[in-house]
Design an enzyme around this catalytic site. Structure first.
Site, mmCIF file in Angstrom:
data_model
loop_
_atom_site.group_PDB
_atom_site.id
_atom_site.type_symbol
_atom_site.label_atom_id
_atom_site.label_comp_id
_atom_site.label_asym_id
_atom_site.label_seq_id
_atom_site.Cartn_x
_atom_site.Cartn_y
_atom_site.Cartn_z
ATOM 1 N N TRP A 161 -12.166 13.551 28.190
ATOM 2 C CA TRP A 161 -13.034 15.017 28.835
ATOM 3 C C TRP A 161 -11.827 15.893 29.442
ATOM 4 O O TRP A 161 -12.169 17.063 29.758
ATOM 5 C CB TRP A 161 -14.055 14.761 29.918
ATOM 6 C CG TRP A 161 -13.317 13.554 30.829
ATOM 7 C CD1 TRP A 161 -13.468 12.299 30.812
ATOM 8 C CD2 TRP A 161 -12.295 13.891 32.149
ATOM 9 N NE1 TRP A 161 -12.663 11.798 31.960
ATOM 10 C CE2 TRP A 161 -12.044 12.423 32.692
ATOM 11 C CE3 TRP A 161 -11.974 15.172 32.627
ATOM 12 C CZ2 TRP A 161 -11.256 12.409 33.612
ATOM 13 C CZ3 TRP A 161 -11.179 14.892 33.601
ATOM 14 C CH2 TRP A 161 -10.728 13.533 34.221
ATOM 15 N N LYS A 185 -16.238 11.816 17.826
ATOM 16 C CA LYS A 185 -16.910 11.591 19.161
ATOM 17 C C LYS A 185 -16.447 12.077 20.357
ATOM 18 O O LYS A 185 -15.650 11.568 20.858
ATOM 19 C CB LYS A 185 -17.162 9.985 19.265
ATOM 20 C CG LYS A 185 -18.373 9.779 20.240
ATOM 21 C CD LYS A 185 -18.257 8.674 20.789
ATOM 22 C CE LYS A 185 -17.344 8.593 22.153
ATOM 23 N NZ LYS A 185 -17.994 9.697 23.198
ATOM 24 N N PRO A 186 -16.862 13.318 20.898
ATOM 25 C CA PRO A 186 -16.287 13.759 22.134
ATOM 26 C C PRO A 186 -16.573 13.251 23.262
ATOM 27 O O PRO A 186 -17.603 12.506 23.078
ATOM 28 C CB PRO A 186 -16.507 15.155 22.259
ATOM 29 C CG PRO A 186 -18.050 15.252 21.497
ATOM 30 C CD PRO A 186 -17.693 14.055 20.238
ATOM 31 N N ALA A 187 -16.046 13.105 24.523
ATOM 32 C CA ALA A 187 -16.283 12.618 25.673
ATOM 33 C C ALA A 187 -17.499 13.028 26.077
ATOM 34 O O ALA A 187 -17.960 14.486 25.904
ATOM 35 C CB ALA A 187 -15.502 12.809 26.704
ATOM 36 N N SER A 240 -8.383 5.942 28.087
ATOM 37 C CA SER A 240 -7.663 5.117 29.030
ATOM 38 C C SER A 240 -7.228 3.591 28.305
ATOM 39 O O SER A 240 -7.793 3.538 26.976
ATOM 40 C CB SER A 240 -8.944 4.710 30.082
ATOM 41 O OG SER A 240 -9.942 3.909 29.423
ATOM 42 N N GLU A 261 -3.515 7.160 22.095
ATOM 43 C CA GLU A 261 -2.811 7.967 23.225
ATOM 44 C C GLU A 261 -3.530 7.606 24.214
ATOM 45 O O GLU A 261 -4.720 8.074 24.728
ATOM 46 C CB GLU A 261 -3.009 9.327 22.815
ATOM 47 C CG GLU A 261 -2.496 9.950 21.735
ATOM 48 C CD GLU A 261 -0.886 10.063 21.565
ATOM 49 O OE1 GLU A 261 -0.364 9.761 22.732
ATOM 50 O OE2 GLU A 261 -0.218 10.117 20.630
ATOM 51 N N LEU A 262 -2.941 6.600 25.139
ATOM 52 C CA LEU A 262 -3.356 6.094 26.162
ATOM 53 C C LEU A 262 -3.164 6.511 27.512
ATOM 54 O O LEU A 262 -2.627 7.426 27.687
ATOM 55 C CB LEU A 262 -3.545 4.527 26.206
ATOM 56 C CG LEU A 262 -3.957 3.845 24.809
ATOM 57 C CD1 LEU A 262 -3.755 2.305 24.736
ATOM 58 C CD2 LEU A 262 -5.290 4.459 24.534
ATOM 59 N N CYS A 295 -2.863 12.610 31.265
ATOM 60 C CA CYS A 295 -1.867 11.761 31.107
ATOM 61 C C CYS A 295 -0.719 11.786 31.422
ATOM 62 O O CYS A 295 0.238 10.658 31.774
ATOM 63 C CB CYS A 295 -2.203 11.174 29.838
ATOM 64 S SG CYS A 295 -1.938 12.467 28.487
ATOM 65 N N GLU A 392 -3.278 4.812 37.503
ATOM 66 C CA GLU A 392 -3.103 6.421 37.208
ATOM 67 C C GLU A 392 -3.966 6.957 38.391
ATOM 68 O O GLU A 392 -5.230 6.618 38.674
ATOM 69 C CB GLU A 392 -3.659 6.711 35.943
ATOM 70 C CG GLU A 392 -3.112 6.876 34.919
ATOM 71 C CD GLU A 392 -3.891 7.412 33.546
ATOM 72 O OE1 GLU A 392 -4.781 6.667 33.126
ATOM 73 O OE2 GLU A 392 -3.407 8.443 33.021
#
Ligand code: NAD
Length: 488
Positions: A161, A185-187, A240, A261-262, A295, A392
């Site tokens: 998001w 699939k978007p947030a 995440s 990509e976390l 991130c 984070e």
């Protein structure tokens, strides 16, 4: 809220189609899903809530379109992306406002994301026509070695998001350029931007089934059957680390090509010879871009003991002066966090640091009584044991700790399971290069607080991910290399 009227807001919201986009058609979901404005908590729109069965229909459409799209001339694929770049640029104001409404970031930052996000379409429109293999003679002579690049096949993309546009275009751009079809699939918190984007791609000439969008409140239940379906060939995820780990496990069954990509835990290291003006400017950018919800956000400020006090005082002054408010209002620099859980997480990390002995230089509190606002916060004397050094923060909080020697500074910087990006400030070229080599991250910013660039390979090492997005490397994630041995 000078320029942005209620009429303008409803004009932009009413322009967004709120169904599922499957096989070139807009269809209703199994129910609906409310999208909130995090600066007020009010519902902005209801979008389709896809069932797991509808997720598989989207995969059916991507599978059906795969062969023809892979056979489409590279120039044609590139021109569609180029057209989409132009349309996005023309409609930058609408997309920026939509993102500010559903995600909260201040309008100037949302405009910046449109520029950044659109650039992935332009960059990959240029890459589509430069896909090539090679031809060589085997070292022993005789046999010729031919390699060719082919699209990996249907792709499933899951996006977060925090950058509703750019995290989508960074995946859709290279997938389309390479000749892959895709289910996105978007947030669930910010689906409106992706819905507007797929409408724009259709207008740019994209054939039915090449990009499919499913919005859902049931991310896990919808995703797993798609990932376990033998027709899928790749998953690309931004989000995440815990969810990334689950998706890697699920994708092992079909041995999918995986891009992850976390999360990050970026160190921001200020050496004794740093130019402090540059370091403070860089810190504001690295910490406060996107309300700290990036991130790449600086998560730990590791500052040489001889300059820590001055750096902390200057940073606290700048952050304390920042204007917090609704992103659509003039002059606002810091919008709301995404939801109540995010405010709770940031508040408890700050309380934990203070319990461990940290001092609050500015902030350390929530703001206002509606929406999810948290004050820009600077903490000093934060001990290594504080929770915010291992997790984070994902909010506008800058914790400072100190070091005495370069070796200690680097050791502190690397003391994390994450490895996305690090920032280092020094006026010495030798120190900059030595440090860049020793930092265990996929990216390093030297004397700059931002590294994101569509022409550069974005990505992490360790628990921050697998693979790279953007740059010359970005398209490789969507291609397979086939080797053909030829006897002469
Ligand atoms: P998240 O992992 O909670 O959600 C990301 C996406 O995954 C959303 O679309 C969500 O619906 C979906 N999802 C959640 N659980 C799922 C499951 N079990 N199966 C399938 N899909 C699932 O992350 P978030 O809160 O949306 O985003 C913030 C995180 O993303 C932070 O950790 C941040 O560092 C990371 N992030 C990384 C990058 C990068 O490029 N490395 C960029 C932006 C954000």
């Amino acid at each position: 809220m000078a320029g942005i009227t209620a009429a303008r807001i409803s004009e932009v919201l009413s322009g967004v189609r709120t169904g599922l986009f499957i096989g070139g058609e807009w269809v209703a979901g199994a129910g609906t899903l409310a999208v909130e404005d995090p600066s007020t908590g009010e519902v902005l729109a209801e979008v389709a809530d896809a069932s797991p069965a509808q997720g598989l229909l989207a995969l059916d459409a991507a599978v059906a379109a795969q062969k023809d799209w892979a056979a489409t001339d590279p120039r044609v694929r590139g021109e569609i992306l180029r057209k989409a770049f132009e349309l996005l640029t023309q409609r930058a104001e609408d997309f920026a406002l939509l993102m500010t409404l559903e995600m909260g970031k201040p309008l100037p930052e949302a405009r910046g994301e449109v520029t950044y996000g659109a650039e992935f379409f332009r960059w990959f429109s240029e890459e589509a026509v430069r896909i090539a293999g090679r031809y060589a003679t085997a070292p022993s002579g005789g046999t010729r070695l031919l390699t060719m690049k082919q699209p990996v096949g249907p792709v499933f993309a899951i996006t977060p998001w925090n950058f509703p546009l750019a995290m989508g275009t960074r995946k859709i751009g290279p997938a389309l350029a390479a000749g892959c079809t895709i289910v996105v699939k978007p947030a669930e918190l910010t689906p409106l931007t992706t819905l507007a984007l797929v409408d724009l791609l259709t207008e740019a000439g994209l054939p039915a089934g090449v990009v499919n969008v499913v919005t859902t409140s049931k991310a896990a239940a919808l995703s797993e059957p798609i990932i376990r379906d033998p027709r899928l060939r790749k998953i690309t995820f931004t989000g995440s680390t815990p969810v990334g780990r689950t998706l890697i496990e699920q994708s092992a069954q079909q041995v999918l090509k995986v891009s992850m990509e976390l999360g990050g835990n970026a160190p921001f290291v200020v050496f004794e010879d740093a130019n402090l003006d540059r370091a403070v400017d860089g810190a504001i950018l690295a910490k406060m871009r996107n309300i700290g919800e990036a991130c790449t956000a600086a998560n730990r400020f590791i500052v040489h003991e001889s300059v820590a006090q001055e750096f902390g005082a200057r940073l606290a002054q700048r952050m304390g002066d920042m204007v917090v408010g609704r992103g659509i209002e003039d002059d606002v620099q810091v919008g709301p966090l995404i939801n109540a859980a995010a405010v709770q997480k940031v508040s408890s990390l700050v309380a934990d640091a203070v319990d461990h002995g940290a001092k609050v230089l500015t902030g350390g509190r929530t703001v206002g009584d509606r929406g999810y606002f948290y004050a820009p916060t600077v903490l000093t004397e934060v001990p290594r044991t504080a929770g915010m050094f291992s997790q984070e923060i994902f909010g506008p909080v800058a914790p400072i700790t100190t070091f005495a020697t370069d070796a200690e500074g680097i050791e502190l910087a690397n003391d994390t399971e994450f490895g996305l990006v690090a920032y280092a400030f020094t006026e010495s070229l030798t120190r900059a290069l030595t440090v860049a080599e020793r930092l265990e991250t996929g990216m390093v910013g030297i004397n700059q607080g931002i590294v994101s660039n569509p022409a550069a390979p974005f990505g992490g090492v360790k628990a921050s991910g697998i693979g790279r997005e953007g740059g010359l490397e970005g398209i490789e994630e969507y291609l397979e290399t086939k080797y053909v041995g030829i006897a002469l």
